[in-house]
Design a protein around this motif. Structure first.
Motif, PDB file in Angstrom:
ATOM      1  N   PHE A 206      -3.858  99.965 -59.098  1.00  0.00           N
ATOM      2  CA  PHE A 206      -2.821  99.638 -58.131  1.00  0.00           C
ATOM      3  C   PHE A 206      -2.938  98.186 -57.676  1.00  0.00           C
ATOM      4  N   GLU A 207      -1.829  97.629 -57.231  1.00  0.00           N
ATOM      5  CA  GLU A 207      -1.847  96.395 -56.463  1.00  0.00           C
ATOM      6  C   GLU A 207      -1.230  96.687 -55.109  1.00  0.00           C
ATOM      7  N   ALA A 208      -1.835  96.137 -54.057  1.00  0.00           N
ATOM      8  CA  ALA A 208      -1.379  96.361 -52.687  1.00  0.00           C
ATOM      9  C   ALA A 208      -0.696  95.098 -52.185  1.00  0.00           C
ATOM     10  N   ILE A 209       0.584  95.201 -51.897  1.00  0.00           N
ATOM     11  CA  ILE A 209       1.395  94.060 -51.489  1.00  0.00           C
ATOM     12  C   ILE A 209       1.698  94.173 -49.997  1.00  0.00           C
ATOM     13  N   PRO A 210       1.296  93.196 -49.180  1.00  0.00           N
ATOM     14  CA  PRO A 210       1.628  93.265 -47.754  1.00  0.00           C
ATOM     15  C   PRO A 210       3.140  93.167 -47.550  1.00  0.00           C
ATOM     16  N   VAL A 211       3.673  94.055 -46.724  1.00  0.00           N
ATOM     17  CA  VAL A 211       5.108  94.065 -46.444  1.00  0.00           C
ATOM     18  C   VAL A 211       5.322  94.096 -44.936  1.00  0.00           C
ATOM     19  N   SER A 212       6.571  93.938 -44.531  1.00  0.00           N
ATOM     20  CA  SER A 212       6.889  93.837 -43.110  1.00  0.00           C
ATOM     21  C   SER A 212       6.922  95.210 -42.451  1.00  0.00           C
ATOM     22  N   ASP A 213       7.147  95.192 -41.143  1.00  0.00           N
ATOM     23  CA  ASP A 213       7.216  96.425 -40.378  1.00  0.00           C
ATOM     24  C   ASP A 213       8.525  97.173 -40.571  1.00  0.00           C
ATOM     25  N   LEU A 214       9.437  96.654 -41.394  1.00  0.00           N
ATOM     26  CA  LEU A 214      10.689  97.361 -41.659  1.00  0.00           C
ATOM     27  C   LEU A 214      10.438  98.759 -42.218  1.00  0.00           C
ATOM     28  N   VAL A 215       9.376  98.900 -43.016  1.00  0.00           N
ATOM     29  CA  VAL A 215       9.097 100.194 -43.625  1.00  0.00           C
ATOM     30  C   VAL A 215       8.716 101.248 -42.588  1.00  0.00           C
ATOM     31  N   ASN A 216       8.343 100.831 -41.400  1.00  0.00           N
ATOM     32  CA  ASN A 216       7.930 101.779 -40.370  1.00  0.00           C
ATOM     33  C   ASN A 216       9.047 102.727 -39.967  1.00  0.00           C
ATOM     34  N   LYS A 217      10.283 102.301 -40.109  1.00  0.00           N
ATOM     35  CA  LYS A 217      11.420 103.104 -39.696  1.00  0.00           C
ATOM     36  C   LYS A 217      12.041 103.823 -40.888  1.00  0.00           C
ATOM     37  N   VAL A 218      12.166 105.133 -40.775  1.00  0.00           N
ATOM     38  CA  VAL A 218      12.716 105.932 -41.867  1.00  0.00           C
ATOM     39  C   VAL A 218      14.129 105.489 -42.241  1.00  0.00           C
ATOM     40  N   ALA A 219      14.877 105.002 -41.278  1.00  0.00           N
ATOM     41  CA  ALA A 219      16.270 104.593 -41.527  1.00  0.00           C
ATOM     42  C   ALA A 219      16.371 103.376 -42.424  1.00  0.00           C
ATOM     43  N   ASN A 220      15.292 102.608 -42.565  1.00  0.00           N
ATOM     44  CA  ASN A 220      15.311 101.431 -43.434  1.00  0.00           C
ATOM     45  C   ASN A 220      15.041 101.856 -44.873  1.00  0.00           C
ATOM     46  N   THR A 221      16.047 101.774 -45.719  1.00  0.00           N
ATOM     47  CA  THR A 221      15.933 102.296 -47.085  1.00  0.00           C
ATOM     48  C   THR A 221      16.357 101.282 -48.142  1.00  0.00           C
ATOM     49  N   SER A 222      16.368 100.006 -47.817  1.00  0.00           N
ATOM     50  CA  SER A 222      16.811  98.981 -48.759  1.00  0.00           C
ATOM     51  C   SER A 222      15.612  98.356 -49.476  1.00  0.00           C
ATOM     52  N   PRO A 223      15.846  97.662 -50.599  1.00  0.00           N
ATOM     53  CA  PRO A 223      14.745  97.005 -51.326  1.00  0.00           C
ATOM     54  C   PRO A 223      13.988  95.994 -50.473  1.00  0.00           C
ATOM     55  N   GLU A 224      14.590  95.530 -49.409  1.00  0.00           N
ATOM     56  CA  GLU A 224      13.967  94.525 -48.555  1.00  0.00           C
ATOM     57  C   GLU A 224      12.613  94.971 -48.022  1.00  0.00           C
ATOM     58  N   ILE A 225      12.430  96.271 -47.841  1.00  0.00           N
ATOM     59  CA  ILE A 225      11.181  96.743 -47.239  1.00  0.00           C
ATOM     60  C   ILE A 225       9.992  96.545 -48.171  1.00  0.00           C
TER      61      ILE A 225
END
Length: 251
Positions: A206-225
């Motif tokens: 695996f590779e672990a990529i740091p991402v923003s807090d957008l993923v914290n919300k279930v409603a956020n479902t776009s590639p941006e997360i």
């Protein structure tokens, strides 16, 4: 532990990877959360030698395992994960570990490295080779008092490998393609026969990529997360933790 994952590979690619046929079209899913429907693969019907039928079947199940003996699931913890080390012994998972082992196709999963009680750094964790990954899983069909049935599933977890342990102490069980058949064979392969398959995946998988807090919300479902962001140091401001039901370490 695995509390969110994604499946963004195309259905036709999954058919080739998992030996399936007729997977219904679905859009990319960037933020799959507990209680949502997920794709589950199990062994198909017995085949005659040379028969041209798929070796495995796919269907949708609720992510959140409900034991067959449960009377009122609302009074039970939400069992999205099962500890592979004890699944053969726990009353909730024992029968499924023997008779209903499954695979859950995924493109990767999310994990949070915690800083104190309310702060964290989110990571998008994906296979380095870009292929879909198969999480070891358990499946159970729960019958409601009214007679309707619900297919449910849980992802098996194991100790994190040394590379991943700095993020979290648990990670999903990964079943490699060469082991699909043995893992799904619940006729001749007892849990003790497949115990070697529920070990931590090797470092570098695996590779672990740091991402923003957008993923914290279930409603956020776009590639941006899944977009890479700069790593936080020790955060100075409040960061929301994932808005998902608590998952007890017992499971």
């Amino acid at each position: 532990m695995c509390g969110r994952f994604a499946l963004i590979h195309k259905p036709e690619g999954l058919e080739d990877e998992f030996g399936l046929a007729g997977v219904e079209p679905f859009p990319p899913r960037y933020n799959i959360a507990p209680t949502q429907p997920i794709l589950v693969c199990m062994a198909g019907p017995a085949r005659e030698p040379g028969a041209n039928i798929p070796s495995r079947q796919a269907f949708l199940a609720r992510w959140g395992f409900i034991p067959g003996w449960a009377k009122d699931p609302s009074q039970m913890p939400l069992m999205i994960n099962a500890r592979s080390e004890t699944a053969s012994e726990k009353a909730s998972f024992r029968n499924a570990m023997r008779h209903r082992r499954a695979l859950i196709p995924a493109s990767g999963f999310y994990e949070w490295k915690r800083f104190g009680k309310r702060q964290s750094q989110a990571y998008w964790v994906r296979p380095r080779d870009g292929r879909p990954v198969a999480f070891g899983a358990l499946m159970e069909t729960w019958s409601e008092p009214g007679g309707s049935e619900i297919d449910t599933a849980a992802i098996l977890t194991t100790d994190a490998n040394p590379e991943f342990a700095s993020i979290h102490d648990r990670m999903p069980v990964v079943i490699k393609p060469e082991n699909y058949e043995r893992w799904l064979d619940c006729v001749t392969q007892e849990p003790r026969d497949v115990a070697d398959l529920v070990q931590p995946v090797e470092e570098g998988f695996f590779e672990a990529i740091p991402v923003s807090d957008l993923v914290n919300k279930v409603a956020n479902t776009s590639p941006e997360i899944q977009q890479r962001v700069a790593l936080k140091d020790i955060p100075d401001e409040f960061v929301d933790t994932p808005d998902e039901p608590a998952q007890m370490k017992l499971f």
